[in-house]
Design a protein around this motif. Structure first.
Motif, PDB file in Angstrom:
ATOM      1  N   ASN A 236       0.849  -1.191   0.000  1.00 26.35           N
ATOM      2  CA  ASN A 236       0.000   0.000   0.000  1.00 26.35           C
ATOM      3  C   ASN A 236       0.880   1.235   0.000  1.00 26.35           C
ATOM      4  O   ASN A 236       1.496   1.583   1.007  1.00 26.35           O
ATOM      5  CB  ASN A 236      -0.927  -0.005   1.216  1.00 26.35           C
ATOM      6  CG  ASN A 236      -1.927   1.150   1.172  1.00 26.35           C
ATOM      7  OD1 ASN A 236      -1.910   1.975   0.256  1.00 26.35           O
ATOM      8  ND2 ASN A 236      -2.801   1.199   2.160  1.00 26.35           N
ATOM      9  N   VAL A 237       0.954   1.925  -1.125  1.00 27.65           N
ATOM     10  CA  VAL A 237       1.843   3.065  -1.274  1.00 27.65           C
ATOM     11  C   VAL A 237       1.402   4.240  -0.417  1.00 27.65           C
ATOM     12  O   VAL A 237       2.199   5.135  -0.111  1.00 27.65           O
ATOM     13  CB  VAL A 237       1.912   3.468  -2.765  1.00 27.65           C
ATOM     14  CG1 VAL A 237       0.603   4.067  -3.228  1.00 27.65           C
ATOM     15  CG2 VAL A 237       3.071   4.418  -3.020  1.00 27.65           C
ATOM     16  N   TYR A 238       0.155   4.248   0.040  1.00 27.95           N
ATOM     17  CA  TYR A 238      -0.338   5.373   0.842  1.00 27.95           C
ATOM     18  C   TYR A 238       0.154   5.309   2.290  1.00 27.95           C
ATOM     19  O   TYR A 238       0.062   6.297   3.015  1.00 27.95           O
ATOM     20  CB  TYR A 238      -1.866   5.424   0.814  1.00 27.95           C
ATOM     21  CG  TYR A 238      -2.412   5.912  -0.507  1.00 27.95           C
ATOM     22  CD1 TYR A 238      -2.479   7.267  -0.794  1.00 27.95           C
ATOM     23  CD2 TYR A 238      -2.850   5.012  -1.473  1.00 27.95           C
ATOM     24  CE1 TYR A 238      -2.973   7.721  -2.015  1.00 27.95           C
ATOM     25  CE2 TYR A 238      -3.333   5.457  -2.688  1.00 27.95           C
ATOM     26  CZ  TYR A 238      -3.401   6.816  -2.952  1.00 27.95           C
ATOM     27  OH  TYR A 238      -3.878   7.264  -4.153  1.00 27.95           O
ATOM     28  N   ASN A 239       0.641   4.157   2.733  1.00 26.44           N
ATOM     29  CA  ASN A 239       1.232   4.075   4.061  1.00 26.44           C
ATOM     30  C   ASN A 239       2.630   4.687   4.035  1.00 26.44           C
ATOM     31  O   ASN A 239       3.328   4.635   3.019  1.00 26.44           O
ATOM     32  CB  ASN A 239       1.318   2.627   4.529  1.00 26.44           C
ATOM     33  CG  ASN A 239      -0.062   2.032   4.787  1.00 26.44           C
ATOM     34  OD1 ASN A 239      -1.013   2.750   5.085  1.00 26.44           O
ATOM     35  ND2 ASN A 239      -0.167   0.715   4.667  1.00 26.44           N
ATOM     36  N   ASN A 240       3.062   5.254   5.154  1.00 23.66           N
ATOM     37  CA  ASN A 240       4.392   5.864   5.207  1.00 23.66           C
ATOM     38  C   ASN A 240       5.506   4.832   5.016  1.00 23.66           C
ATOM     39  O   ASN A 240       6.548   5.127   4.437  1.00 23.66           O
ATOM     40  CB  ASN A 240       4.586   6.590   6.542  1.00 23.66           C
ATOM     41  CG  ASN A 240       3.795   7.880   6.612  1.00 23.66           C
ATOM     42  OD1 ASN A 240       3.545   8.522   5.591  1.00 23.66           O
ATOM     43  ND2 ASN A 240       3.380   8.263   7.808  1.00 23.66           N
ATOM     44  N   PHE A 241       5.267   3.625   5.546  1.00 22.57           N
ATOM     45  CA  PHE A 241       6.245   2.544   5.381  1.00 22.57           C
ATOM     46  C   PHE A 241       5.556   1.354   4.717  1.00 22.57           C
ATOM     47  O   PHE A 241       4.406   1.027   5.030  1.00 22.57           O
ATOM     48  CB  PHE A 241       6.826   2.118   6.728  1.00 22.57           C
ATOM     49  CG  PHE A 241       7.717   3.149   7.362  1.00 22.57           C
ATOM     50  CD1 PHE A 241       9.058   3.240   7.017  1.00 22.57           C
ATOM     51  CD2 PHE A 241       7.216   4.039   8.302  1.00 22.57           C
ATOM     52  CE1 PHE A 241       9.879   4.188   7.597  1.00 22.57           C
ATOM     53  CE2 PHE A 241       8.028   4.991   8.880  1.00 22.57           C
ATOM     54  CZ  PHE A 241       9.366   5.072   8.530  1.00 22.57           C
ATOM     55  N   MET A 242       6.284   0.694   3.818  1.00 24.63           N
ATOM     56  CA  MET A 242       5.773  -0.490   3.142  1.00 24.63           C
ATOM     57  C   MET A 242       6.688  -1.662   3.472  1.00 24.63           C
ATOM     58  O   MET A 242       7.915  -1.522   3.437  1.00 24.63           O
ATOM     59  CB  MET A 242       5.721  -0.265   1.631  1.00 24.63           C
ATOM     60  CG  MET A 242       4.792   0.862   1.214  1.00 24.63           C
ATOM     61  SD  MET A 242       4.690   1.059  -0.579  1.00 24.63           S
ATOM     62  CE  MET A 242       6.319   1.679  -0.949  1.00 24.63           C
ATOM     63  N   ASN A 243       6.093  -2.801   3.772  1.00 23.63           N
ATOM     64  CA  ASN A 243       6.879  -3.983   4.128  1.00 23.63           C
ATOM     65  C   ASN A 243       7.075  -4.876   2.917  1.00 23.63           C
ATOM     66  O   ASN A 243       6.117  -5.379   2.335  1.00 23.63           O
ATOM     67  CB  ASN A 243       6.195  -4.771   5.246  1.00 23.63           C
ATOM     68  CG  ASN A 243       6.322  -4.072   6.583  1.00 23.63           C
ATOM     69  OD1 ASN A 243       7.270  -3.320   6.801  1.00 23.63           O
ATOM     70  ND2 ASN A 243       5.377  -4.295   7.465  1.00 23.63           N
ATOM     71  N   LEU A 244       8.336  -5.049   2.567  1.00 22.35           N
ATOM     72  CA  LEU A 244       8.726  -5.965   1.498  1.00 22.35           C
ATOM     73  C   LEU A 244       9.753  -6.916   2.082  1.00 22.35           C
ATOM     74  O   LEU A 244      10.884  -6.513   2.357  1.00 22.35           O
ATOM     75  CB  LEU A 244       9.342  -5.197   0.320  1.00 22.35           C
ATOM     76  CG  LEU A 244       8.396  -4.482  -0.635  1.00 22.35           C
ATOM     77  CD1 LEU A 244       9.192  -3.639  -1.602  1.00 22.35           C
ATOM     78  CD2 LEU A 244       7.546  -5.475  -1.387  1.00 22.35           C
ATOM     79  N   PHE A 245       9.358  -8.178   2.300  1.00 24.65           N
ATOM     80  CA  PHE A 245      10.279  -9.163   2.868  1.00 24.65           C
ATOM     81  C   PHE A 245      10.849  -8.669   4.198  1.00 24.65           C
ATOM     82  O   PHE A 245      12.038  -8.782   4.450  1.00 24.65           O
ATOM     83  CB  PHE A 245      11.396  -9.492   1.888  1.00 24.65           C
ATOM     84  CG  PHE A 245      10.878 -10.020   0.586  1.00 24.65           C
ATOM     85  CD1 PHE A 245      10.476 -11.330   0.481  1.00 24.65           C
ATOM     86  CD2 PHE A 245      10.765  -9.201  -0.510  1.00 24.65           C
ATOM     87  CE1 PHE A 245       9.986 -11.821  -0.712  1.00 24.65           C
ATOM     88  CE2 PHE A 245      10.273  -9.680  -1.699  1.00 24.65           C
ATOM     89  CZ  PHE A 245       9.885 -10.995  -1.801  1.00 24.65           C
ATOM     90  N   GLU A 246      10.011  -8.093   4.998  1.00 26.59           N
ATOM     91  CA  GLU A 246      10.286  -7.712   6.382  1.00 26.59           C
ATOM     92  C   GLU A 246      10.699  -6.270   6.589  1.00 26.59           C
ATOM     93  O   GLU A 246      10.066  -5.573   7.377  1.00 26.59           O
ATOM     94  CB  GLU A 246      11.322  -8.640   7.032  1.00 26.59           C
ATOM     95  CG  GLU A 246      11.464  -8.420   8.532  1.00 26.59           C
ATOM     96  CD  GLU A 246      12.393  -9.419   9.152  1.00 26.59           C
ATOM     97  OE1 GLU A 246      13.589  -9.122   9.216  1.00 26.59           O
ATOM     98  OE2 GLU A 246      11.916 -10.477   9.570  1.00 26.59           O
ATOM     99  N   SER A 251       7.831   4.922   1.799  1.00 29.24           N
ATOM    100  CA  SER A 251       7.025   5.177   0.610  1.00 29.24           C
ATOM    101  C   SER A 251       7.451   6.491  -0.044  1.00 29.24           C
ATOM    102  O   SER A 251       7.774   7.459   0.652  1.00 29.24           O
ATOM    103  CB  SER A 251       5.547   5.250   0.996  1.00 29.24           C
ATOM    104  OG  SER A 251       4.767   5.742  -0.089  1.00 29.24           O
ATOM    105  N   PRO A 252       7.448   6.563  -1.377  1.00 26.86           N
ATOM    106  CA  PRO A 252       7.792   7.826  -2.044  1.00 26.86           C
ATOM    107  C   PRO A 252       6.819   8.955  -1.720  1.00 26.86           C
ATOM    108  O   PRO A 252       7.165  10.127  -1.893  1.00 26.86           O
ATOM    109  CB  PRO A 252       7.730   7.460  -3.538  1.00 26.86           C
ATOM    110  CG  PRO A 252       7.872   5.983  -3.579  1.00 26.86           C
ATOM    111  CD  PRO A 252       7.242   5.468  -2.333  1.00 26.86           C
ATOM    112  N   ILE A 253       5.606   8.620  -1.261  1.00 25.84           N
ATOM    113  CA  ILE A 253       4.663   9.678  -0.882  1.00 25.84           C
ATOM    114  C   ILE A 253       4.452   9.694   0.626  1.00 25.84           C
ATOM    115  O   ILE A 253       3.402  10.112   1.121  1.00 25.84           O
ATOM    116  CB  ILE A 253       3.318   9.535  -1.629  1.00 25.84           C
ATOM    117  CG1 ILE A 253       2.665   8.186  -1.329  1.00 25.84           C
ATOM    118  CG2 ILE A 253       3.515   9.714  -3.128  1.00 25.84           C
ATOM    119  CD1 ILE A 253       1.237   8.083  -1.877  1.00 25.84           C
TER     120      ILE A 253
END
Length: 822
Positions: A236-246, A251-253
């Motif tokens: 979810n790009v709207y979250n400040n942090f995105m979890n990818l493999f932990e 996020s760019p936005i």
């Protein structure tokens, strides 16, 4: 995230043995430079002339294209520079660098004054509209999801293909292709498809997925179906942090994105009736969990229309060379945008000089319904992921109707190729070896022999110990399992043995009954996470001779009943007889104060365990299952009652024990894990039935034990402990040039224990030498490095109290742990 071995993983590893990659495509890579300054140029369009095949350079100015649709000329274009055309040779791999000259334009006088980056105004508007555009804002969401996952083997040379072992598998090399993104030859080896319905509701909370259809090349396995849909793959790009493999990626936005990214307003255009702006972004610093890429944002609503993310090449993540993610959104009505398509392409590697894998995910979402009540039959499902009974039996007609787009010829061939490979006898032999190495058992038809790491061990009481164990395999039954072992110590010249049986009434939700009998040596006061007493690694890593083993007779009957996913009860009835040794004597104190030696102690216990982990996820096997955890705290409560008069049990007592575990994301400072445990024993009992706090007398780090504490060092009848770890994920070391290349990660820990022992329990039995009570808190702390060679954690530990106790380890103590994480 820990890496889990599944049956599908074993199939994948087995297929590796038979795969390689060659190509006859046109492959071009290179760098685009500014001809005047010599600096690399980011975001330059590089395309084959008169075609739609192309790419853009990254922020280092590099590009890569591989295709079978090449023309004879490649062109680089960039605003403010003259285009450059260079001829190419088709069906070969080549390196081509561009040097673009700036364009001289005659324009009227322009007065430039300092001002804000024009991209910032748009980013501020995106931030202001986040709440109304975030897909998590809806009270309920329902949609249909189609997921296609594919794994490709890459980076294997011709010498590997020519091995004698692969002579029976030359047909697989007819399916070679080349990546148009990562520049590597690859061979598709595994593919899954799924069609599911996803339901989510805030109040009351519902999160369910119904897998309606599932298809996988090579094997028929419902386990992998649980993870093929939408539920466990979120970005979810709207979250400040995105979890990818932990790790938490910024996020760019993100609201604070300007601290991490540089932004460039590149273009504007009308897309699907919406005026949109294109903003490119790249990281400000190296090795931070950031992306480079671009996004298109719609004017007025300032909702993301499309975003492409690529992981920075130097980011500290294991086993991943590259990652590209593309999310596309569509407008449902005047005020609502929703994700309708996502693509994820990941380049995994085993080591830098060996083969690796491409992971592809393509997903589409349709039949989207917002703020609509969840169907009652879905709410009542006992599991978060429900697999429809005939999901593996869908016809070709069903798939042709429900696939948004037809499979291409290459994807169609994956199913045929993998099915053919698995039928070759040599492959079956290799699969058996892989199965043995990952499950620790050698499978021979209906029998499994092992675990092999207990065949030989050594301790001061038994001397050299030889053990032989076996159990029935899934070929024998997937409902009933029987097993046992026999062991012999060359020093004590005694046989030990055990028997176990399991009946699996259902594995989702879990309903299991088991019987256990064991007459064997056991270490009391050791955590459940520690090595088995007869594990060869316990022998090799022991830091002092272990004279504290005792012989235990155990009879256990257990029934586990899962009410719904994440909530279960286990009822266990056990009888134990523990035998004394010269090192662990049982010296009872009579009412007259006389010490009387006894040979054994017996107790019968009835224990009810309650386990609750909201939205817990599992990896299911036929008999075992592996918890993948929950984003919420995990709670376990044990209540034990020990009556007298049952099989010579002479002690009546009750025991309560509470355990709480949670993981807290603390981005950008990694994450925190904590374990809180508390308990109390009511009644007067000898010391083997008290809480013998978990020590560790090996050099292996034990997350659930006090690693600087000896076995049989402290006993309590009421206690509380807190274990806490902070995993910084390289937050500091990634910023120090000399450490960057090693990709090390910092970890700090602290463990605190408080406890009491009543006077009445001190008078039941004389304590052996070295065992005592807690009169003040026991504390140990540590700091270490993890991700050493990508698999090791080494921690230096300091014991901060009870420094005068006999035979304790000196500060600091070094402990090692093996862990596979991304």
């Amino acid at each position: 995230m820990q890496i889990i071995i599944t049956k599908t993983t074993k199939l994948l590893w087995s297929l590796v043995v038979f795969c390689t990659a060659i190509t006859a495509q046109t492959t071009i890579e290179g760098t685009v430079f500014d001809n005047d300054s010599g600096e690399p140029l980011p975001f330059v369009n590089v395309v084959f002339q008169s075609s739609t095949v192309g790419t853009i350079t990254d922020y280092n100015g590099t590009y890569f294209i591989s295709t079978n649709k090449a023309s004879d000329t490649i062109v680089a274009t960039c605003l403010g520079f003259e285009s450059q055309k260079i001829p190419v040779r088709k069906n070969t791999a080549q390196h081509i660098d561009f040097r673009l000259s700036s364009v001289s334009l005659r324009i009227d006088e322009v007065i430039v004054t300092p001002g804000e980056n024009p991209a910032f105004r748009i980013l501020d508007s995106i931030k202001d509209h986040k709440e109304q555009n975030n897909p998590e804002r809806f009270e309920s969401v329902q949609y249909k999801s189609y997921n296609k996952l594919r794994l490709d083997l890459n980076n294997i040379d011709q010498a590997f293909k020519d091995q004698r072992l692969l002579k029976q598998f030359q047909f697989v090399f007819e399916h070679i292709d080349s990546s148009e993104v990562f520049g590597k030859n690859y061979l598709p080896i595994l593919m899954t498809e799924s069609v599911s319905r996803f339901y989510q509701q805030k109040s009351p909370v519902v999160e369910k997925e119904v897998i309606e259809a599932f298809k996988i090349s090579g094997i028929e396995n419902n386990t992998i179906a649980q993870f093929s849909g939408k539920m466990y793959q979120r970005l979810n790009v709207y979250n400040n942090f995105m979890n990818l493999f932990e790790p938490g990626f910024v996020s760019p936005i993100a609201d604070f994105g300007r601290m991490y990214y540089k932004y460039y307003l590149e273009d504007s255009a009308n897309i699907d009736g919406n005026w949109c702006y294109k903003i490119a972004f790249k990281p400000k610093r190296t090795q931070e969990r950031t992306f480079f890429g671009y996004l298109w944002v719609a004017d007025t609503s300032f909702a993301i229309k499309k975003i492409q993310l690529r992981v920075s090449s130097d980011v500290n993540i294991n086993f991943m060379n590259d990652l590209v993610a593309i999310n596309e959104y569509k407008q449902l009505n005047d005020s609502t945008w929703f994700l309708f398509q996502e693509d994820l392409l990941i380049d995994f590697y085993i080591n830098d000089k060996s083969y690796g894998f491409f992971g592809h995910k393509h997903a589409t979402y349709s039949d989207i319904e917002l703020n609509k009540p969840i169907p009652e039959n879905v709410e009542k499902l006992l599991t978060n992921t429900y697999i429809v009974e005939d999901s593996l039996d869908r016809t070709d007609k069903y798939w042709s109707i429900n696939r948004p787009t037809e499979l291409n010829q290459q994807e169609e061939m994956v199913y045929t190729m993998v099915d053919s490979v698995t039928k070759v006898p040599v492959f079956k032999s290799v699969y058996s070896i892989v199965d043995m190495l990952t499950d620790y058992y050698f499978v021979k038809g209906p029998i499994e022999i092992g675990p092999y790491y207990t065949f030989y061990s050594n301790n001061p009481i038994e001397g050299s110990r030889i053990k032989f164990g076996l159990r029935t395999s899934n070929e024998f039954s997937t409902k009933y399992r029987f097993g046992g072992h026999i062991a012999y110590g060359l020093n004590d010249q005694r046989f030990k043995y055990g028997f176990v049986s399991d009946v699996m009434f259902d594995n989702n939700p879990r309903r299991r009954f088991s019987l256990v009998y064991a007459n064997d040596m056991r270490q009391l006061g050791k955590s459940q996470n520690a090595f088995l007493d007869d594990n060869i690694m316990a022998t090799l890593l022991r830091r002092r001779p272990n004279y504290k083993l005792t012989m235990v007779d155990e009879y256990t009957m257990e029934y586990e009943h899962e009410w719904f996913q994440g909530f279960s009860n286990t009822l266990k009835m056990s009888h134990y007889t523990i035998y004394s040794t010269p090192h662990i004597p049982f010296n009872q104190i009579t009412n007259e104060g006389i010490i009387q030696s006894v040979n054994s102690l017996s107790t019968s216990e009835i224990t009810l365990n309650t386990h609750f982990a909201y939205r817990e996820k599992y990896l299911l096997g036929k008999f075992e299952r592996k918890s993948l955890g929950s984003v919420y705290p995990t709670v376990d409560l044990d209540f034990t009652w020990a009556p007298t008069g049952i099989l010579d049990s002479k002690y009546e007592y009750m025991r309560f024990k509470l355990r709480v575990y949670d993981r807290l994301e603390t981005n950008p400072f990694g994450f925190t894990r904590y374990w809180l445990t508390a308990g109390k024993i009511f009644g007067d009992v000898p010391y083997p039935f008290l809480e013998l706090h978990d020590g560790n007398e090996t050099y292996a780090y034990d997350v659930f034990a006090f690693n600087m504490m000896n076995y049989y060092e402290f006993a309590s009848d009421q206690f509380a402990s807190l274990f806490i770890e902070q995993h910084l994920q390289g937050f500091f070391l990634n910023k120090i040039p000399v450490f960057k290349k090693f990709e090390l990660r910092e970890v700090a820990s602290a463990k605190i224990l408080v406890g009491q022992l009543s006077n009445s329990n001190k008078q039941v039995m004389d304590f052996p030498v070295g065992l005592g009570e807690l009169t003040k808190p026991y504390i140990e702390a540590g700091f270490g490095l993890e991700n050493i060679l990508k698999i090791f954690r080494v921690e230096a530990l300091w014991r901060l109290s009870y420094l005068d106790n006999p035979d304790i380890v000196k500060n600091p103590g070094l402990r090692v742990m093996m862990q596979l994480t991304f």
